[in-house]
Design a protein around this motif. Structure first.
Motif, short mmCIF file in Angstrom:
data_model
loop_
_atom_site.label_atom_id
_atom_site.label_comp_id
_atom_site.label_asym_id
_atom_site.label_seq_id
_atom_site.Cartn_x
_atom_site.Cartn_y
_atom_site.Cartn_z
N THR A 497 1.28 -1.45 0.01
CA THR A 497 0.33 -0.26 0.13
C THR A 497 0.62 1.49 -0.14
O THR A 497 2.01 0.72 0.68
CB THR A 497 -0.84 0.00 1.47
OG1 THR A 497 0.05 0.44 2.32
CG2 THR A 497 -1.95 -1.52 1.56
N VAL A 498 0.06 2.63 -0.75
CA VAL A 498 0.92 3.56 -0.40
C VAL A 498 1.55 3.59 1.11
O VAL A 498 2.64 4.27 1.59
CB VAL A 498 -0.24 5.01 -0.37
CG1 VAL A 498 0.72 6.04 0.02
CG2 VAL A 498 0.01 5.03 -1.83
N LEU A 589 8.56 13.70 0.92
CA LEU A 589 8.43 14.05 -0.54
C LEU A 589 9.96 13.94 -1.21
O LEU A 589 9.69 13.22 -2.69
CB LEU A 589 7.60 15.10 -0.70
CG LEU A 589 7.54 15.73 -2.05
CD1 LEU A 589 6.67 14.78 -3.13
CD2 LEU A 589 6.40 16.97 -1.82
N TYR A 590 10.45 14.98 -0.59
CA TYR A 590 11.75 14.71 -1.28
C TYR A 590 11.80 13.02 -1.08
O TYR A 590 13.08 12.75 -2.74
CB TYR A 590 13.10 15.34 -0.22
CG TYR A 590 14.32 15.61 -1.31
CD1 TYR A 590 14.05 15.96 -2.18
CD2 TYR A 590 15.66 14.86 -0.57
CE1 TYR A 590 15.92 16.38 -2.80
CE2 TYR A 590 16.50 15.00 -1.16
CZ TYR A 590 16.26 15.42 -2.72
OH TYR A 590 18.08 15.68 -2.98
N GLY A 591 12.11 12.37 -0.95
CA GLY A 591 12.70 11.20 -0.59
C GLY A 591 11.57 10.58 -2.07
O GLY A 591 12.84 9.36 -3.10
N SER A 615 6.50 0.66 -8.32
CA SER A 615 6.34 2.05 -9.23
C SER A 615 5.35 3.51 -9.12
O SER A 615 4.93 4.62 -8.92
CB SER A 615 7.38 2.00 -10.53
OG SER A 615 6.18 1.42 -11.51
N LYS A 616 3.91 2.04 -8.90
CA LYS A 616 2.65 2.88 -8.72
C LYS A 616 2.26 3.86 -7.82
O LYS A 616 1.21 4.74 -7.43
CB LYS A 616 1.95 1.82 -9.45
CG LYS A 616 1.71 1.52 -11.09
CD LYS A 616 0.44 0.71 -10.99
CE LYS A 616 0.32 0.29 -12.76
NZ LYS A 616 -0.44 -0.69 -13.11
N ALA A 621 1.69 8.03 -4.34
CA ALA A 621 2.42 8.36 -2.68
C ALA A 621 2.70 10.12 -3.30
O ALA A 621 3.06 10.86 -2.04
CB ALA A 621 3.29 8.02 -2.61
N ILE A 622 3.55 10.38 -3.99
CA ILE A 622 4.23 11.75 -3.95
C ILE A 622 2.56 12.59 -4.62
O ILE A 622 3.19 13.89 -3.86
CB ILE A 622 5.21 12.02 -5.46
CG1 ILE A 622 6.10 10.79 -5.58
CG2 ILE A 622 5.37 13.03 -6.01
CD1 ILE A 622 7.58 10.41 -6.54
#
Length: 690
Positions: A497-498, A589-591, A615-616, A621-622
């Motif tokens: 999961t995210v 977010l940066y990571g 990847s999805k 998450a981003i």
């Protein structure tokens, strides 16, 4: 907080108020956490003094000034800074950050000041001994103007290849400086073109027996008190540049130019009166390693400078995005602020997260450099330990400087585009950031080439039989996780999961595997090429850069930045929960953004990820983090923004009055409403066609 409120007063009520009210944290508290109260007091004292001094008044006429006028005004401002810095007991570290504080106003002023005040002096402090400190004192009292001459026309990043010669002559007790040809001319030194009368010069030291003992620093008079070039020295100006034209970069050559024996900065090596070379280091590589820590100072500084540019850029774009309205839901008469659009968030918020991570990391890196510099006064410190420390600082700064430059440059370009056509106006304040920051990509080493310094160090460490001992003694701790490298390489990760991704330990774990994998892969590639090329070390290194060593250096510094931000800031004891929550989101977010942008292919290639799901989930998450940070974004830039006077942007002012400021800027431009000076010619052509 009463004192902080004086430094950081309430913003005026206006178009940005709605978004400021949405923030879950107090922007002043965040400013203190990310900057410290002491630094906030210091930089706002400087900015206030600058705003009140007519020397620093912005003028729309500046862009039409001659090169000489621009330089003269910049030099006047740099000297004025010395007068206005309040003497209120700030420590050396805070004072040393003046370059970033000034740079957010004007990078030419910043660099001019830094060279005059510290760059020249620090070079002498780092390589000289007690007898040389008179030059430091003279520079600080403005009795001499200094510059630092390392780069040559034909050699920059490869400092071992510098060809300026300093040959010792026992009969005269002097060194003779010679420049073999124009390719060996010193160049790009700021203040050299028109201003400096003393220079720190890096040259190859030769003893009378013809033996070269490698690069050493010399303090060299180059002009007299009337700024006339001394006999035996040739100095020229390099002319206009794409940016930073307030700085007079020059080139210099020597023709049998004699300097006293005492000109040699002899901390790491000296020559006796008879011409015998002596050094506290038995191993030349250890001597070079000790020097590298001192040589890393400029790269550490540039990391901070890029961070400051990045903060300016994201401030302009996010404030403007909260004001600028375009389109909206069908049937609605209300247009929507562009910050509400997912595409705008995805373009800008990762840069905001990078600004926070880089800002904090650059301050920690600077602290480490200062500790290393002070270690030279510790007579009990083992020289080999100090040399290893210097090598690690050199490796970190050799990848931190490139990453910082790329982060800032990419952000500035994205900001320019995200602000649409208005972002192209000079009064938007973005174009000057882009032009000036561009220089940082090649200052102190071209970025891609410079990163080889990091990968070489990593590979040598990986292949060292004493690897574990070296890592355990590491001062910075940038490679502690390599102690379990083989164990980490057996790991795989399949997030379900995210939420499984949104944990700092998970992000750092991915990066640790990534660095270990790339290090093993690059070392194996290097060894294979070495065997195939019949022990040609240069060829093996050259052909293991793309997709291997370069990517390794990038992953290494991204991990170290993230780990530093998380361990030393996000996990700081006593950190308020609302601040911690937002910082964690910025970390995540940066990571994730960096992984998605640079490393997804490698993670799949190495088997750490399998199938389309990771990847999805990373991309989801981003986008989720961008949405979460939307109500925080304006307050986040408020916490890192300079004053409106310093930012000098009609799009990014704190009152949000974009359109009023645009009207003023356009209306006040000289001859804005006048006819063209060539109007009669235009008119005659027009009439001829009627």
């Amino acid at each position: 907080m009463a004192e902080i409120k004086e430094i950081l007063p309430d913003f005026p009520s206006g178009p940005l108020s709605n978004y400021r009210k949405q923030a879950s944290f107090d922007w002043r508290n965040m400013a203190v956490v990310i900057d410290t109260e002491e630094r906030l007091k210091f930089k706002h004292a400087i900015w206030k003094a600058m705003e009140e001094d007519p020397t620093f008044t912005h003028s729309v006429k500046d862009k039409d000034s001659s090169l000489d006028e621009i330089r003269n005004r910049t030099f006047e401002k740099a000297l004025k800074v010395r007068e206005i810095i309040p003497d209120t007991g700030f420590d050396f570290r805070t004072r040393a950050e003046t370059s970033s504080v000034l740079g957010q106003y004007d990078w030419s002023v910043s660099l001019r000041y830094a060279i005059l005040q510290s760059f020249f002096s620090n070079a002498i402090r780092g390589a000289g001994t007690k007898g040389h400190y008179k030059y430091v004192e003279a520079a600080e009292k403005q009795q001499i103007y200094g510059c630092v001459c390392m780069t040559e026309i034909g050699h920059g990043t490869n400092i071992r290849g510098l060809r300026t010669k300093a040959t010792y002559v026992p009969s005269t007790q002097k060194f003779i400086l010679n420049t073999p040809d124009f390719q060996a001319a010193k160049c790009w030194a700021g203040n050299l073109g028109k201003t400096a009368n003393f220079a720190y010069v890096m040259a190859q030291l030769y003893t009378p027996d013809g033996v070269c003992h490698g690069l050493h620093g010399f303090v060299v008079p180059i002009r007299d008190s009337q700024l006339n070039t001394l006999p035996g020295v040739i100095i020229g100006d390099m002319g206009p540049k794409a940016g930073l034209n307030g700085l007079d970069n020059g080139f210099m050559m020597f023709n049998n130019y004699e300097i006293p024996k005492e000109s040699l900065l002899n901390k790491n090596g000296d020559v006796t009166a008879e011409g015998t070379y002596v050094s506290p280091f038995k191993d030349p590589s250890k001597k070079f390693g000790a020097s590298l820590g001192n040589l890393s100072g400029a790269r550490v500084a540039i990391t901070s400078l890029c961070s400051a540019s990045l903060c300016n850029a994201v401030t302009i774009a996010i404030r403007y995005s909260a004001i600028r309205k375009q389109f909206g839901n069908p049937g609605s008469n209300e247009e929507m602020p562009i910050i509400e659009y997912q595409l705008q968030q995805w373009r800008l918020f990762p840069h905001l997260s990078a600004a926070y991570v880089l800002k904090y990391f650059s301050s920690v890196l600077f602290d480490n450099l200062m500790s290393f510099a002070l270690s030279q006064f510790d007579s009990d410190m083992n020289q080999e330990v100090r040399a290893a420390w210097g090598m690690e600082i050199h490796a970190v700064s050799s990848s931190a400087k490139p990453l910082a430059g790329w982060l800032a440059q990419t952000a500035i370009q994205d900001v320019r585009e995200a602000c649409g056509g208005h972002g192209y106006l000079q009064c938007a304040g973005i174009s000057r950031l882009r032009d000036d920051n561009d220089a940082f990509l090649t200052f102190e080493g071209e970025n891609n080439v410079l990163m080889q310094q990091t990968s070489n160090w990593l590979i040598n460490l990986w292949n060292d039989s004493k690897r574990e001992v070296i890592i355990q003694k590491s001062k910075l701790g940038s490679l502690t996780f390599l102690l379990k490298a083989e164990q980490r390489l057996n790991n795989t990760f399949q997030p379900g999961t995210v939420e499984a991704l949104l944990k700092p330990k998970v992000i750092l774990g991915i990066y640790k595997w990534l660095v270990c994998y790339l290090l093993r892969l690059t070392a194996e590639k290097y060894q294979t090429l070495l065997a195939a090329s019949d022990q040609d070390n240069f060829l093996a290194k050259n052909e293991s850069q793309v997709f291997f060593a370069r990517t390794l250096s990038l992953a290494y510094i991204e991990h170290f930045m993230l780990e530093t931000f998380h361990n030393q800031l996000c996990q700081r004891p006593g950190l308020p929960e609302d601040i911690k929550n937002v910082l964690n989101k910025l970390f995540l977010l940066y990571g994730l953004w960096s992984l998605e942008k640079q490393h997804l292919g490698t993670l799949y290639e190495g088997g750490y990820f399998k199938g389309p799901k990771p990847s999805k989930l990373i991309r989801n998450a981003i986008l989720g983090l961008c949405e979460d940070l939307k109500p925080e974004a304006v307050a986040l830039v408020d916490s890192i923004a300079p004053t409106d006077f310093v930012l000098n942007s009609v799009l990014g002012a704190s009152d949000g009055q974009v359109y009023k400021r645009l009207e003023q800027a356009m209306s006040q431009y000289p001859d804005s409403f006048a006819k063209s000076s060539n109007w009669s010619e235009f008119a005659s052509r027009l009439k001829s066609k009627l």
